[in-house]
Design a protein around this motif. Structure first.
Motif, PDB file in Angstrom:
ATOM      1  N   HIS A   1       0.779  -1.165  -0.050  1.00 45.49           N
ATOM      2  CA  HIS A   1      -0.225   0.017  -0.030  1.00 45.49           C
ATOM      3  C   HIS A   1       0.818   1.343   0.034  1.00 45.49           C
ATOM      4  CE1 HIS A   1      -2.799   3.152   1.639  1.00 45.49           C
ATOM      5  NE2 HIS A   1      -3.548   2.452   0.649  1.00 45.49           N
TER       6      HIS A   1
ATOM      7  N   TYR B   1       1.059   3.580   1.769  1.00 47.51           N
ATOM      8  CA  TYR B   1       1.414   4.127   3.119  1.00 47.51           C
ATOM      9  C   TYR B   1       2.559   3.276   3.893  1.00 47.51           C
ATOM     10  CZ  TYR B   1      -3.149   6.459   3.335  1.00 47.51           C
ATOM     11  OH  TYR B   1      -4.237   7.331   3.184  1.00 47.51           O
TER      12      TYR B   1
ATOM     13  N   MET C   1      -7.062  -5.659   4.175  1.00 50.79           N
ATOM     14  CA  MET C   1      -6.369  -5.682   2.718  1.00 50.79           C
ATOM     15  C   MET C   1      -6.172  -7.012   2.262  1.00 50.79           C
ATOM     16  SD  MET C   1      -4.404  -2.146   2.595  1.00 50.79           S
ATOM     17  CE  MET C   1      -5.136  -0.445   2.611  1.00 50.79           C
TER      18      MET C   1
ATOM     19  N   TYR D   1     -17.286   0.584   2.813  1.00 49.91           N
ATOM     20  CA  TYR D   1     -15.946   1.093   2.473  1.00 49.91           C
ATOM     21  C   TYR D   1     -15.016  -0.330   2.657  1.00 49.91           C
ATOM     22  CZ  TYR D   1     -12.007   4.283   2.503  1.00 49.91           C
ATOM     23  OH  TYR D   1     -10.776   4.745   2.140  1.00 49.91           O
TER      24      TYR D   1
ATOM     25  N   ASN E   1     -12.372  -0.688   4.086  1.00 50.25           N
ATOM     26  CA  ASN E   1     -11.543  -0.917   5.348  1.00 50.25           C
ATOM     27  C   ASN E   1     -12.603  -1.446   6.218  1.00 50.25           C
ATOM     28  OD1 ASN E   1     -10.303   1.256   3.733  1.00 50.25           O
ATOM     29  ND2 ASN E   1      -9.361   2.109   5.740  1.00 50.25           N
TER      30      ASN E   1
ATOM     31  N   HIS F   1      -7.371  13.311   1.181  1.00 55.81           N
ATOM     32  CA  HIS F   1      -7.949  11.926   1.373  1.00 55.81           C
ATOM     33  C   HIS F   1      -9.332  12.245   1.736  1.00 55.81           C
ATOM     34  CE1 HIS F   1      -8.567   7.789   1.879  1.00 55.81           C
ATOM     35  NE2 HIS F   1      -7.800   7.723   1.122  1.00 55.81           N
TER      36      HIS F   1
ATOM     37  N   THR G   1      -5.483   7.544  -2.588  1.00 51.15           N
ATOM     38  CA  THR G   1      -4.331   7.896  -2.434  1.00 51.15           C
ATOM     39  C   THR G   1      -3.395   7.746  -3.935  1.00 51.15           C
ATOM     40  OG1 THR G   1      -3.559   5.462  -2.031  1.00 51.15           O
ATOM     41  CG2 THR G   1      -3.833   6.934  -0.051  1.00 51.15           C
TER      42      THR G   1
HETATM   43  P1  13P Z   1      -6.684   4.248  -0.329  1.00 52.52           P
HETATM   44  O1  13P Z   1      -7.470   3.252  -0.828  1.00 52.52           O
HETATM   45  O2  13P Z   1      -6.998   5.544  -0.840  1.00 52.52           O
HETATM   46  O3  13P Z   1      -5.138   3.939  -0.574  1.00 52.52           O
HETATM   47  O4  13P Z   1      -6.889   4.103   1.265  1.00 52.52           O
HETATM   48  C1  13P Z   1      -6.920   3.148   1.968  1.00 52.52           C
HETATM   49  C2  13P Z   1      -6.840   3.669   3.459  1.00 52.52           C
HETATM   50  O5  13P Z   1      -6.502   2.823   4.297  1.00 52.52           O
HETATM   51  C3  13P Z   1      -6.918   5.040   3.696  1.00 52.52           C
HETATM   52  O6  13P Z   1      -6.319   5.301   5.213  1.00 52.52           O
END
Ligand code: 13P
Ligand code: SF4
Length: 322
Positions: free
Chosen positions: A32, A34, A72, A120, A122, A206, A234
């Motif tokens: 990812h 991040y 994920m 979402y 997440n 974001h 992102t």
């Molecule tokens: P993105 O799908 O935009 O990468 O975001 C995932 C996420 O966990 C944002 O905190």
């Protein structure tokens, strides 16, 4: 050898070990945006949740090492049930995903029996299994716009993302009061202060951020010109950084994304709106743990068959739309 050189030499050594284990295991490494820089640099693909889902569905590798967080890796396992999906640190969770579980969602659905449930990405696999549609920050607008206008929507779990979609689409939505502790901390005042310090900079936000709704109001009343701000995933930020003529950018999201932006655009300047926006879960993955995951084939993430089949419907509906 200086400390910096020794650190770089160790990273190069680990990267070589990872490449060798990857070859032996017929593995692919997905990371990812991040993730820490050295982990991004050993990955075969770096991207947002949507891109990572697509890669997980398409890969012909036998093993997927998922450098990200638990939901994920679960999504990758749902999309590639025949593959071994490894999460290098089993503790890499998500404070946003933790704000709702399947039982609470079932109770919410019972209060709104005719509503369409949009979750979402997440979220846990169990929550996805209770949902009609999955979405990511990259396609949430399109997913909501694809639902017939007369249908009521339950959107979960991110309140800021949900409010942004509601404001842009004008849809009748009930929004779960969840938040990501990293993004919720990026307050509207930070945007104001950062813009005063860097008036020429383009703003990349974001939609999980605590400042998202305020940015929309600033755009509406002209306090920020239309072309000077983008609310995007992102990957949308990385693409905009590349294509925009701006030389300076204010970046409102987790700071791991700056690595790719700076590497891809050495002549542009990227300034975090909040230096403290660091996701402790994303930062749990290190090169050592990636090497160990490949070597020891752990920690494997699996989703029970029946849950995976139901969750997959919501993910496939999303992938069919965008
Ligand atoms: P993105 O799908 O935009 O990468 O975001 C995932 C996420 O966990 C944002 O905190
Ligand atoms: Fe979850 Fe927030 Fe970390 Fe993204 S940044 S993985 S939403 S805790």
């Amino acid at each position: 050898m200086s400390g910096v050189d020794a650190g770089e030499a160790r990273e190069a050594e680990l990267a070589a070990e990872i490449a060798e284990w990857k070859r032996r295991r017929h593995a692919v490494i997905l990371a990812h945006n991040y993730q820490v820089g050295p982990v991004q640099d050993v990955a075969d693909y770096v991207g947002d949740s949507l891109g990572l889902s697509r890669q997980a569905a398409a890969t012909d590798a036998e093993v997927i090492v998922f450098c990200g967080v638990h939901f994920m890796a679960e999504t990758a396992s749902i999309l590639s049930p025949g593959k071994t999906v490894l999460l290098p640190d089993a503790g890499a969770g998500c404070s946003l995903a933790d704000t709702i579980d399947a039982e609470r969602l079932r109770r919410w659905k019972a209060e709104h029996p005719d509503a369409v449930v949009v979750s979402y990405v997440n979220t846990t696999a169990e929550v996805k299994a209770e949902s009609d549609y999955c979405c990511t920050s990259g396609n949430a607008l399109k997913v909501v716009q694809s639902i017939p206008e007369d249908r009521e929507i339950l959107f979960l779990p991110d309140f800021f993302l949900g409010s942004w979609i509601q404001k842009v689409t004008g849809r009748r939505m009930h929004i779960w009061m969840g938040e990501c502790h990293v993004h919720a901390g990026i307050h509207p005042e930070r945007i104001g202060a950062a813009r005063r310090e860097h008036p020429e900079a383009e703003l990349l936000v974001h939609p999980e951020c605590g400042c998202t709704t305020s940015v929309l109001y600033f755009l509406e009343d002209g306090a920020i010109p239309r072309e000077a701000a983008n609310v995007v995933s992102t990957e949308g930020m990385v693409n905009r950084a590349r294509s925009s003529p701006a030389r300076e950018f204010l970046v409102a999201t987790e700071t791991g994304i700056l690595h790719r932006m700076r590497r891809d655009n050495p002549d542009k300047r990227f300034i975090p709106v909040s230096d403290g926006a660091v996701c402790p879960y994303m930062k749990m993955i290190t090169l050592e743990k990636v090497r160990d995951a490949l070597r020891d084939l752990r920690v494997e993430v699996r989703v029970p068959k029946e849950t995976a089949a139901r969750a997959r419907l919501s993910i496939d509906r999303m992938l069919a739309i965008a």
